[in-house]
Design a protein around this motif. Sequence first.
Motif, PDB file in Angstrom:
ATOM      1  N   UNK A 156      83.442  37.810 -20.725  1.00 41.17           N
ATOM      2  CA  UNK A 156      84.033  39.236 -20.487  1.00 41.17           C
ATOM      3  C   UNK A 156      84.184  39.869 -21.892  1.00 41.17           C
ATOM      4  N   UNK A 157      83.859  40.877 -22.113  1.00 37.19           N
ATOM      5  CA  UNK A 157      84.249  41.634 -23.454  1.00 37.19           C
ATOM      6  C   UNK A 157      84.973  42.970 -23.222  1.00 37.19           C
ATOM      7  N   UNK A 158      85.963  43.586 -23.842  1.00 36.03           N
ATOM      8  CA  UNK A 158      86.445  44.803 -23.770  1.00 36.03           C
ATOM      9  C   UNK A 158      87.174  45.346 -24.676  1.00 36.03           C
ATOM     10  N   UNK A 159      87.762  46.491 -24.603  1.00 36.80           N
ATOM     11  CA  UNK A 159      88.597  47.124 -25.743  1.00 36.80           C
ATOM     12  C   UNK A 159      89.553  47.862 -24.772  1.00 36.80           C
ATOM     13  N   UNK A 160      90.948  47.972 -25.512  1.00 43.11           N
ATOM     14  CA  UNK A 160      91.930  48.885 -25.061  1.00 43.11           C
ATOM     15  C   UNK A 160      92.291  49.759 -26.238  1.00 43.11           C
ATOM     16  N   UNK A 161      92.309  51.071 -26.194  1.00 44.70           N
ATOM     17  CA  UNK A 161      92.881  51.858 -27.046  1.00 44.70           C
ATOM     18  C   UNK A 161      94.501  52.155 -26.856  1.00 44.70           C
ATOM     19  N   UNK A 162      95.004  52.530 -27.784  1.00 47.66           N
ATOM     20  CA  UNK A 162      96.494  52.838 -27.691  1.00 47.66           C
ATOM     21  C   UNK A 162      96.798  53.807 -28.768  1.00 47.66           C
ATOM     22  N   UNK A 163      98.026  54.608 -28.366  1.00 47.10           N
ATOM     23  CA  UNK A 163      98.601  55.542 -29.506  1.00 47.10           C
ATOM     24  C   UNK A 163     100.031  55.083 -29.503  1.00 47.10           C
TER      25      UNK A 163
END
Length: 143
Positions: free
Chosen positions: A106-113
């Motif tokens: 699996x590959x992935x990304x999470x974006x946060x502020x």
Amino acid sequence: MNPVVHSHRLRVRYSETDQMGVVYHTNYLNWFEVGRTEFIRHADLTYRELEEKGVLLPLTDASISYKKPAKYDDEVEIRTHVDEITSVRLTFAYEIVRVSDAELLVTGKTMHVFTNAAFKPIRLSRTEPDVYEWLENQHKGGE
């Protein structure tokens, strides 16, 4: 530029699988959180300590790409790195690899502020410059 990659291993538990012994898809997002938490811990900082400093990292976006399934009792490695950073946003990238055969699952990304406790955006470079500098260095490939 090669960002610093933090690795964390875990073994697939029975409760994380479906009737076929395959990891249920939402568990990978939980593993991303494990990778992110351990990445931050690598800075001798916990999420709790970050929150005590008044800094929250709410998730704004997530993406995931399934390549092959992990199965019950597989040992997997969660590889986490800072993909992008600005003074107000942070993106982590992940790879989940089966340890026994180095197969990319699996590959992935999470974006946060970065926000304060009232969920108002903050500039981490001003609020916690040492934390920001450490994250930026991880992105650039330094310690």
